[in-house]
Motif scaffolding. Sequence first.
Motif, PDB file in Angstrom:
ATOM      1  N   PHE A 251       0.827  -1.208   0.000  1.00 46.67           N
ATOM      2  CA  PHE A 251       0.000   0.000   0.000  1.00 46.67           C
ATOM      3  C   PHE A 251       0.859   1.254   0.000  1.00 46.67           C
ATOM      4  CE2 PHE A 251      -3.856  -2.193   2.240  1.00 46.67           C
ATOM      5  CZ  PHE A 251      -4.072  -2.916   1.086  1.00 46.67           C
ATOM      6  N   ARG A 252       2.025   1.199   0.665  1.00 49.36           N
ATOM      7  CA  ARG A 252       2.849   2.414   0.804  1.00 49.36           C
ATOM      8  C   ARG A 252       3.339   2.937  -0.539  1.00 49.36           C
ATOM      9  NH1 ARG A 252       7.029  -0.234   4.637  1.00 49.36           N
ATOM     10  NH2 ARG A 252       6.115  -2.199   4.012  1.00 49.36           N
ATOM     11  N   ILE A 253       3.439   2.070  -1.552  1.00 53.62           N
ATOM     12  CA  ILE A 253       3.916   2.550  -2.849  1.00 53.62           C
ATOM     13  C   ILE A 253       2.775   3.111  -3.697  1.00 53.62           C
ATOM     14  CG2 ILE A 253       5.842   0.942  -2.824  1.00 53.62           C
ATOM     15  CD1 ILE A 253       4.406  -0.739  -4.901  1.00 53.62           C
TER      16      ILE A 253
ATOM     17  N   LYS B 292       8.152   2.736 -11.268  1.00 50.76           N
ATOM     18  CA  LYS B 292       9.494   2.140 -11.262  1.00 50.76           C
ATOM     19  C   LYS B 292       9.592   1.009 -10.244  1.00 50.76           C
ATOM     20  CE  LYS B 292      11.848   6.344 -12.833  1.00 50.76           C
ATOM     21  NZ  LYS B 292      12.757   7.445 -12.452  1.00 50.76           N
ATOM     22  N   ILE B 293       8.965   1.194  -9.084  1.00 48.73           N
ATOM     23  CA  ILE B 293       9.002   0.157  -8.050  1.00 48.73           C
ATOM     24  C   ILE B 293       8.275  -1.100  -8.524  1.00 48.73           C
ATOM     25  CG2 ILE B 293       8.154  -0.467  -5.748  1.00 48.73           C
ATOM     26  CD1 ILE B 293       8.739   2.426  -4.910  1.00 48.73           C
TER      27      ILE B 293
ATOM     28  N   ILE C 231       9.891  -4.790  -8.926  1.00 44.99           N
ATOM     29  CA  ILE C 231       9.311  -5.970  -8.271  1.00 44.99           C
ATOM     30  C   ILE C 231       9.071  -7.080  -9.283  1.00 44.99           C
ATOM     31  CG2 ILE C 231       7.229  -6.841  -7.125  1.00 44.99           C
ATOM     32  CD1 ILE C 231       7.070  -4.101  -5.699  1.00 44.99           C
ATOM     33  N   ASN C 232       8.616  -6.716 -10.467  1.00 50.28           N
ATOM     34  CA  ASN C 232       8.344  -7.704 -11.508  1.00 50.28           C
ATOM     35  C   ASN C 232       9.636  -8.290 -12.075  1.00 50.28           C
ATOM     36  OD1 ASN C 232       6.458  -9.059 -13.405  1.00 50.28           O
ATOM     37  ND2 ASN C 232       7.535  -7.826 -14.928  1.00 50.28           N
ATOM     38  N   ASN C 233      10.641  -7.431 -12.288  1.00 45.37           N
ATOM     39  CA  ASN C 233      11.889  -7.876 -12.918  1.00 45.37           C
ATOM     40  C   ASN C 233      12.842  -8.584 -11.961  1.00 45.37           C
ATOM     41  OD1 ASN C 233      10.982  -6.775 -15.307  1.00 45.37           O
ATOM     42  ND2 ASN C 233      12.168  -4.888 -15.122  1.00 45.37           N
ATOM     43  N   TYR C 234      12.723  -8.269 -10.658  1.00 46.27           N
ATOM     44  CA  TYR C 234      13.647  -8.829  -9.669  1.00 46.27           C
ATOM     45  C   TYR C 234      12.955  -9.831  -8.746  1.00 46.27           C
ATOM     46  CZ  TYR C 234      17.185  -5.208 -10.698  1.00 46.27           C
ATOM     47  OH  TYR C 234      18.111  -4.399 -11.288  1.00 46.27           O
ATOM     48  N   ARG C 235      11.881 -10.428  -9.207  1.00 45.23           N
ATOM     49  CA  ARG C 235      11.071 -11.269  -8.313  1.00 45.23           C
ATOM     50  C   ARG C 235      11.855 -12.435  -7.705  1.00 45.23           C
ATOM     51  NH1 ARG C 235       6.192 -13.249 -11.866  1.00 45.23           N
ATOM     52  NH2 ARG C 235       6.181 -11.008 -12.289  1.00 45.23           N
ATOM     53  N   ASN C 236      12.916 -12.867  -8.349  1.00 44.68           N
ATOM     54  CA  ASN C 236      13.722 -13.962  -7.800  1.00 44.68           C
ATOM     55  C   ASN C 236      14.801 -13.476  -6.849  1.00 44.68           C
ATOM     56  OD1 ASN C 236      12.350 -15.953  -9.313  1.00 44.68           O
ATOM     57  ND2 ASN C 236      13.618 -15.526 -11.108  1.00 44.68           N
ATOM     58  N   THR C 237      15.026 -12.160  -6.810  1.00 43.58           N
ATOM     59  CA  THR C 237      16.061 -11.580  -5.951  1.00 43.58           C
ATOM     60  C   THR C 237      15.476 -10.919  -4.716  1.00 43.58           C
ATOM     61  OG1 THR C 237      17.391 -11.140  -7.933  1.00 43.58           O
ATOM     62  CG2 THR C 237      18.032  -9.985  -5.908  1.00 43.58           C
ATOM     63  N   ILE C 238      14.311 -10.315  -4.900  1.00 41.93           N
ATOM     64  CA  ILE C 238      13.674  -9.570  -3.813  1.00 41.93           C
ATOM     65  C   ILE C 238      13.191 -10.527  -2.722  1.00 41.93           C
ATOM     66  CG2 ILE C 238      11.590  -8.282  -3.233  1.00 41.93           C
ATOM     67  CD1 ILE C 238      12.000  -6.683  -5.774  1.00 41.93           C
TER      68      ILE C 238
ATOM     69  N   ASP D  93      12.834  -3.910  -0.509  1.00 41.49           N
ATOM     70  CA  ASP D  93      13.974  -4.092  -1.399  1.00 41.49           C
ATOM     71  C   ASP D  93      13.835  -3.214  -2.634  1.00 41.49           C
ATOM     72  OD1 ASP D  93      15.322  -5.871   0.197  1.00 41.49           O
ATOM     73  OD2 ASP D  93      14.833  -7.658  -0.985  1.00 41.49           O
ATOM     74  N   ALA D  94      12.636  -3.196  -3.206  1.00 41.10           N
ATOM     75  CA  ALA D  94      12.398  -2.394  -4.414  1.00 41.10           C
ATOM     76  C   ALA D  94      12.570  -0.902  -4.136  1.00 41.10           C
ATOM     77  CB  ALA D  94      11.001  -2.675  -4.962  1.00 41.10           C
ATOM     78  N   LEU D  95      12.105  -0.447  -2.989  1.00 38.02           N
ATOM     79  CA  LEU D  95      12.270   0.954  -2.603  1.00 38.02           C
ATOM     80  C   LEU D  95      13.746   1.314  -2.516  1.00 38.02           C
ATOM     81  CD1 LEU D  95       9.488   1.109   0.104  1.00 38.02           C
ATOM     82  CD2 LEU D  95       9.709   2.803  -1.717  1.00 38.02           C
ATOM     83  N   ASN D  96      14.550   0.414  -1.966  1.00 31.74           N
ATOM     84  CA  ASN D  96      15.981   0.674  -1.850  1.00 31.74           C
ATOM     85  C   ASN D  96      16.657   0.730  -3.215  1.00 31.74           C
ATOM     86  OD1 ASN D  96      17.446   0.627   1.052  1.00 31.74           O
ATOM     87  ND2 ASN D  96      15.500  -0.497   1.160  1.00 31.74           N
ATOM     88  N   ILE D  97      16.230  -0.102  -4.129  1.00 29.02           N
ATOM     89  CA  ILE D  97      16.802  -0.094  -5.478  1.00 29.02           C
ATOM     90  C   ILE D  97      16.464   1.201  -6.203  1.00 29.02           C
ATOM     91  CG2 ILE D  97      16.681  -1.169  -7.764  1.00 29.02           C
ATOM     92  CD1 ILE D  97      16.222  -3.863  -6.318  1.00 29.02           C
ATOM     93  N   VAL D  98      15.203   1.561  -6.203  1.00 24.82           N
ATOM     94  CA  VAL D  98      14.730   2.724  -6.979  1.00 24.82           C
ATOM     95  C   VAL D  98      15.171   4.051  -6.370  1.00 24.82           C
ATOM     96  CG1 VAL D  98      12.670   3.952  -7.753  1.00 24.82           C
ATOM     97  CG2 VAL D  98      12.765   1.460  -7.934  1.00 24.82           C
ATOM     98  N   LEU D  99      15.208   4.128  -5.035  1.00 20.76           N
ATOM     99  CA  LEU D  99      15.454   5.402  -4.373  1.00 20.76           C
ATOM    100  C   LEU D  99      16.885   5.575  -3.857  1.00 20.76           C
ATOM    101  CD1 LEU D  99      12.034   5.594  -2.553  1.00 20.76           C
ATOM    102  CD2 LEU D  99      12.849   7.170  -4.296  1.00 20.76           C
ATOM    103  N   SER D 100      17.788   4.709  -4.270  1.00 20.03           N
ATOM    104  CA  SER D 100      19.182   4.874  -3.891  1.00 20.03           C
ATOM    105  C   SER D 100      19.694   6.240  -4.334  1.00 20.03           C
ATOM    106  CB  SER D 100      20.028   3.769  -4.534  1.00 20.03           C
ATOM    107  OG  SER D 100      21.367   3.870  -4.129  1.00 20.03           O
ATOM    108  N   LYS D 101      20.371   6.936  -3.430  1.00 25.24           N
ATOM    109  CA  LYS D 101      20.912   8.287  -3.649  1.00 25.24           C
ATOM    110  C   LYS D 101      19.834   9.372  -3.637  1.00 25.24           C
ATOM    111  CE  LYS D 101      24.981   6.394  -4.601  1.00 25.24           C
ATOM    112  NZ  LYS D 101      24.599   4.966  -4.584  1.00 25.24           N
ATOM    113  N   LYS D 102      18.616   8.993  -3.293  1.00 24.72           N
ATOM    114  CA  LYS D 102      17.532   9.984  -3.243  1.00 24.72           C
ATOM    115  C   LYS D 102      16.868   9.991  -1.863  1.00 24.72           C
ATOM    116  CE  LYS D 102      16.731   8.959  -8.102  1.00 24.72           C
ATOM    117  NZ  LYS D 102      15.872   8.236  -9.080  1.00 24.72           N
ATOM    118  N   VAL D 103      17.664   9.573  -0.852  1.00 26.71           N
ATOM    119  CA  VAL D 103      17.148   9.395   0.502  1.00 26.71           C
ATOM    120  C   VAL D 103      17.848  10.325   1.486  1.00 26.71           C
ATOM    121  CG1 VAL D 103      16.765   7.727   2.358  1.00 26.71           C
ATOM    122  CG2 VAL D 103      16.843   6.945  -0.023  1.00 26.71           C
TER     123      VAL D 103
END
Length: 207
Positions: free
Chosen positions: A5-7, A90-91, A95-102, A108-118
């Motif tokens: 919900f947060r996204i 983007k998140i 989530i769709n592209n990294y479903r085997n990593t997340i 995890d997706a928030l950290n990927i997308v928002l790196s350097k914007k926190v």
Amino acid sequence: MATYFRILLPILVLDVDKLYYVDADIVCLKDADIFFNISLEDNIIAAVPDSEKMNKKRNKALNLRQHIYFNAGVLIIDIKKWNDNKISDKILTVINNYRNTIKYEDQDALNIVLSKKVKYISKKFNCIKLNDIDNKEIVLLHFANHPKPWSQDWPLNIIYNKFSKNLYKQLENETPWANLPLEKNNSYKNKMKWRLKNILFKLRCIK
């Protein structure tokens, strides 16, 4: 499902400049005025760094470099910057592209997308480990680990101690849910896992 919900909230709540997201397993222990006065500067969000262990583990798993992995239980979001940068889209793509990593869902997706914007803020605004900070300074305490305070197994949680053991119950007693029974004991496997984690944690603290 609810953790996602947060996204979606920033694209639904458009009548405010900043959105303050706080997980449901968090309690406020003192005046939070300072939290609501935090400036994001040029960043899209503000968040609290996760533990050193999580930082190392998740950055390696997600191949994030020069990034501080944050816990998504407490977020301050600049809605305009979020939407201008299409962060929700983007998140969902990540989530769709990294479903085997997340492993930790949207966090995890928030950290990927928002790196350097926190903008990183004090752990007192999302305290997960009680030994990380002077307990008197905690503004928002996050019961992130299992079992939760509303469970019969709460004493097996690694943060269960003299300070924390009655905090949730005291606050719950001021709500309409004051007299609800605790959730029944979980599986034997979980009970043994939590008990072992608690023992190991205490041994590390003693050491």
